[in-house]
Structure formats: structure tokens, C-alpha cells
Design a protein around this motif. Structure first.
Motif, PDB file in Angstrom:
ATOM      1  N   UNK A   3       0.946  -1.138   0.025  1.00  0.00           N
ATOM      2  CA  UNK A   3       0.001  -0.121   0.089  1.00  0.00           C
ATOM      3  C   UNK A   3       0.915   1.180  -0.075  1.00  0.00           C
ATOM      4  N   UNK A   4       1.970   1.348   0.890  1.00  0.00           N
ATOM      5  CA  UNK A   4       2.734   2.530   0.742  1.00  0.00           C
ATOM      6  C   UNK A   4       3.502   2.715  -0.569  1.00  0.00           C
ATOM      7  N   UNK A   5       3.981   1.610  -1.196  1.00  0.00           N
ATOM      8  CA  UNK A   5       4.523   1.605  -2.660  1.00  0.00           C
ATOM      9  C   UNK A   5       3.629   2.042  -3.755  1.00  0.00           C
ATOM     10  N   UNK A   6       2.222   1.608  -3.539  1.00  0.00           N
ATOM     11  CA  UNK A   6       1.186   2.068  -4.537  1.00  0.00           C
ATOM     12  C   UNK A   6       0.856   3.635  -4.226  1.00  0.00           C
ATOM     13  N   UNK A   7       0.888   4.342  -2.934  1.00  0.00           N
ATOM     14  CA  UNK A   7       0.773   5.372  -2.617  1.00  0.00           C
ATOM     15  C   UNK A   7       1.844   6.294  -3.297  1.00  0.00           C
ATOM     16  N   UNK A   8       2.993   5.863  -3.004  1.00  0.00           N
ATOM     17  CA  UNK A   8       4.297   6.633  -3.571  1.00  0.00           C
ATOM     18  C   UNK A   8       4.113   6.705  -5.017  1.00  0.00           C
ATOM     19  N   UNK A   9       3.713   5.679  -5.821  1.00  0.00           N
ATOM     20  CA  UNK A   9       3.672   5.646  -7.210  1.00  0.00           C
ATOM     21  C   UNK A   9       2.697   6.699  -7.656  1.00  0.00           C
ATOM     22  N   UNK A  10       1.666   6.583  -6.873  1.00  0.00           N
ATOM     23  CA  UNK A  10       0.467   7.443  -7.270  1.00  0.00           C
ATOM     24  C   UNK A  10       0.920   9.003  -7.193  1.00  0.00           C
ATOM     25  N   UNK A  11       1.674   9.151  -6.002  1.00  0.00           N
ATOM     26  CA  UNK A  11       2.156  10.504  -5.925  1.00  0.00           C
ATOM     27  C   UNK A  11       3.003  11.128  -6.909  1.00  0.00           C
ATOM     28  N   UNK A  12       4.039  10.104  -7.471  1.00  0.00           N
ATOM     29  CA  UNK A  12       5.113  10.363  -8.221  1.00  0.00           C
ATOM     30  C   UNK A  12       4.153  10.598  -9.646  1.00  0.00           C
ATOM     31  N   UNK A  13       3.273   9.694 -10.037  1.00  0.00           N
ATOM     32  CA  UNK A  13       2.649   9.865 -11.240  1.00  0.00           C
ATOM     33  C   UNK A  13       2.251  11.426 -11.303  1.00  0.00           C
ATOM     34  N   UNK A  14       1.359  11.664 -10.057  1.00  0.00           N
ATOM     35  CA  UNK A  14       0.855  13.047  -9.967  1.00  0.00           C
ATOM     36  C   UNK A  14       1.786  14.177 -10.221  1.00  0.00           C
ATOM     37  N   UNK A  15       3.014  13.923  -9.640  1.00  0.00           N
ATOM     38  CA  UNK A  15       4.105  14.835  -9.695  1.00  0.00           C
ATOM     39  C   UNK A  15       4.868  14.958 -11.194  1.00  0.00           C
ATOM     40  N   UNK A  16       4.639  13.779 -11.886  1.00  0.00           N
ATOM     41  CA  UNK A  16       5.309  13.944 -13.195  1.00  0.00           C
ATOM     42  C   UNK A  16       4.466  14.736 -14.064  1.00  0.00           C
ATOM     43  N   UNK A  17       3.004  15.019 -13.848  1.00  0.00           N
ATOM     44  CA  UNK A  17       1.979  15.769 -14.584  1.00  0.00           C
ATOM     45  C   UNK A  17       2.060  17.106 -14.231  1.00  0.00           C
ATOM     46  N   UNK A  18       2.468  17.516 -13.000  1.00  0.00           N
ATOM     47  CA  UNK A  18       2.422  18.650 -12.294  1.00  0.00           C
ATOM     48  C   UNK A  18       3.782  19.150 -11.880  1.00  0.00           C
ATOM     49  N   UNK A  19       4.838  19.122 -12.794  1.00  0.00           N
ATOM     50  CA  UNK A  19       6.224  19.778 -12.552  1.00  0.00           C
ATOM     51  C   UNK A  19       6.679  19.477 -10.998  1.00  0.00           C
ATOM     52  N   UNK A  20       6.432  18.187 -10.370  1.00  0.00           N
ATOM     53  CA  UNK A  20       6.820  17.686  -9.388  1.00  0.00           C
ATOM     54  C   UNK A  20       6.117  18.514  -8.003  1.00  0.00           C
ATOM     55  N   UNK A  21       5.090  19.067  -8.190  1.00  0.00           N
ATOM     56  CA  UNK A  21       4.103  19.768  -7.321  1.00  0.00           C
ATOM     57  C   UNK A  21       2.796  18.877  -7.042  1.00  0.00           C
ATOM     58  N   UNK A  22       2.218  19.083  -5.903  1.00  0.00           N
ATOM     59  CA  UNK A  22       1.058  18.391  -5.404  1.00  0.00           C
ATOM     60  C   UNK A  22       0.666  19.020  -4.314  1.00  0.00           C
ATOM     61  N   UNK A  23      -0.612  19.046  -3.977  1.00  0.00           N
ATOM     62  CA  UNK A  23      -1.278  19.677  -2.966  1.00  0.00           C
ATOM     63  C   UNK A  23      -1.556  18.797  -1.635  1.00  0.00           C
ATOM     64  N   UNK A  24      -1.770  19.093  -0.487  1.00  0.00           N
ATOM     65  CA  UNK A  24      -1.967  18.452   0.594  1.00  0.00           C
ATOM     66  C   UNK A  24      -3.415  17.375   0.408  1.00  0.00           C
ATOM     67  N   UNK A  25      -4.265  17.913  -0.332  1.00  0.00           N
ATOM     68  CA  UNK A  25      -5.530  17.172  -0.571  1.00  0.00           C
ATOM     69  C   UNK A  25      -5.151  16.046  -1.437  1.00  0.00           C
ATOM     70  N   UNK A  26      -4.279  16.284  -2.448  1.00  0.00           N
ATOM     71  CA  UNK A  26      -3.895  15.314  -3.535  1.00  0.00           C
ATOM     72  C   UNK A  26      -3.060  14.217  -2.680  1.00  0.00           C
TER      73      UNK A  26
END
Length: 196
Positions: A3-26
């Protein structure tokens, strides 16, 4: 562990679409509690950029960083417009100094780094980019014609027409909807471009 690995992958995928940025809600949606977010900031895995906005550590800098950052700040409600959109479309030599964006009526957030214009944009007036939205060249020229000096409008309209970003006909058709001042400036710019 999975689950931790999946969470990290989801966040990194989001980061790739948003120049490394993400919100607390995301981050929460990806599976990181607020306590986990604090841990990642404290341990240096994430950088706290603004309140509720983070960036993955060691993310390479990009020209569009500020546009993505302030889009996140607006909770994806803002659209890059006016002087910042001119810069995105490489029109003119304006240096906006602050990010300019159009936000919907009722938008209340403010910061010295962003100049907001309240309005509702049609879907046809907006382009999707990596991590942010920007007004189309046509809409950008129309917005600029309402507040820039005539010399600036002449330059950006001539350049946009020469590069094939907009047509003279489309500018003339839409200019009237932006008021007499914008319509007059657009017509003067088109006439100057035809004579030059």
C-alpha cells in the motif's frame, strides 16, 4: 508495504504531470495522511512550497514551474491568462513580474505573487498544458487588447497573425464582444499589420 509503494507511485505519477508539485489534498487522496505528510517534509523527502503545497525533492526546475504552482494554489480553478499567457505563447516581450490568471466569480484567495482577473472562460478559450491551463492565443490577444498600450497590441497582434496563431477574421469576429476599446485597438493593430 504494498500500500505504501502504491501510494508513492500514485504521488510520483501526479508529480510528473504537475512539475513535481502536489497539494496536501492530493497527497491524502494518494494515501498519505497529514501526519505522513509532516514526516516526509521533516525528513526532507518533500519540500513545503506554500501552505498545503509540496514538491518532490530534487525535482528539476522548469520554465513553467510558477504556472503549475499557482494553478495548484488556485485549486485548479485559475487559468493562466493576460500577461502570463502572452509569455506562454511567446508573444511580445512583456515581463509580467507576477503570474496573471483568470479566476471564477466568488474566488477569494489572494497573494502578492498572483494578479487575478475575475471572469468565466468558455471551453474554446482554454488550452490544457502539463500541470496548468492557459487561455488560447485568440483569447489572450483579446484580453491584452483591453488593457495594454496600443503599441503593445500592435506588436502582439502582428506577431500572432504572422505566426499563424490566429486569423484576422477570427480576431475581428470576437473583438466586438470585448467592448469598444478592445475592438478599436484590435482593428488598429490589424490595420497597422496590413499596412506594414
Amino acid at each position: 508495504m504494498a500500500q505504501r509503494r502504491d501510494s508513492l507511485q500514485a504521488l510520483q505519477a501526479l508529480g510528473y504531470r504537475q512539475a513535481g508539485y502536489f497539494s496536501a489534498a492530493q497527497a491524502v487522496k494518494a494515501g498519505f495522511s497529514y501526519q505522513a505528510q509532516k514526516y516526509h517534509v521533516d525528513s526532507g523527502n518533500w519540500l513545503r512550497i506554500e501552505r498545503g503545497i509540496f514538491r518532490l525533492r530534487d525535482w528539476p526546475a522548469s520554465v513553467d514551474d510558477a504556472l503549475v504552482l499557482w494553478t495548484l494554489w488556485s485549486r485548479h480553478r485559475g487559468v493562466i491568462s493576460h500577461a502570463s499567457a502572452l509569455a506562454v505563447h511567446d508573444l511580445g516581450v512583456l515581463d509580467p513580474g507576477t503570474v496573471t490568471m483568470t479566476v471564477p466569480p466568488g474566488f477569494r484567495a489572494s497573494t502578492p505573487a498572483v494578479r487575478t482577473f475575475t471572469g468565466t472562460l468558455a471551453t474554446d478559450d482554454v488550452e490544457e498544458r502539463e500541470g496548468y491551463r492557459v487561455t488560447t492565443p485568440l483569447r489572450t490577444l483579446l484580453d491584452a487588447s483591453a488593457y495594454e498600450r496600443q503599441e503593445v497590441v500592435d506588436d502582439i497582434v502582428t506577431e500572432a497573425v504572422a505566426r499563424g496563431l490566429v486569423s484576422r477574421r477570427a480576431l475581428r469576429l470576437r473583438a466586438d464582444a470585448f467592448g469598444d476599446r478592445a475592438a478599436l485597438r484590435i482593428e488598429r493593430a490589424l490595420t497597422a499589420g496590413e499596412e506594414g
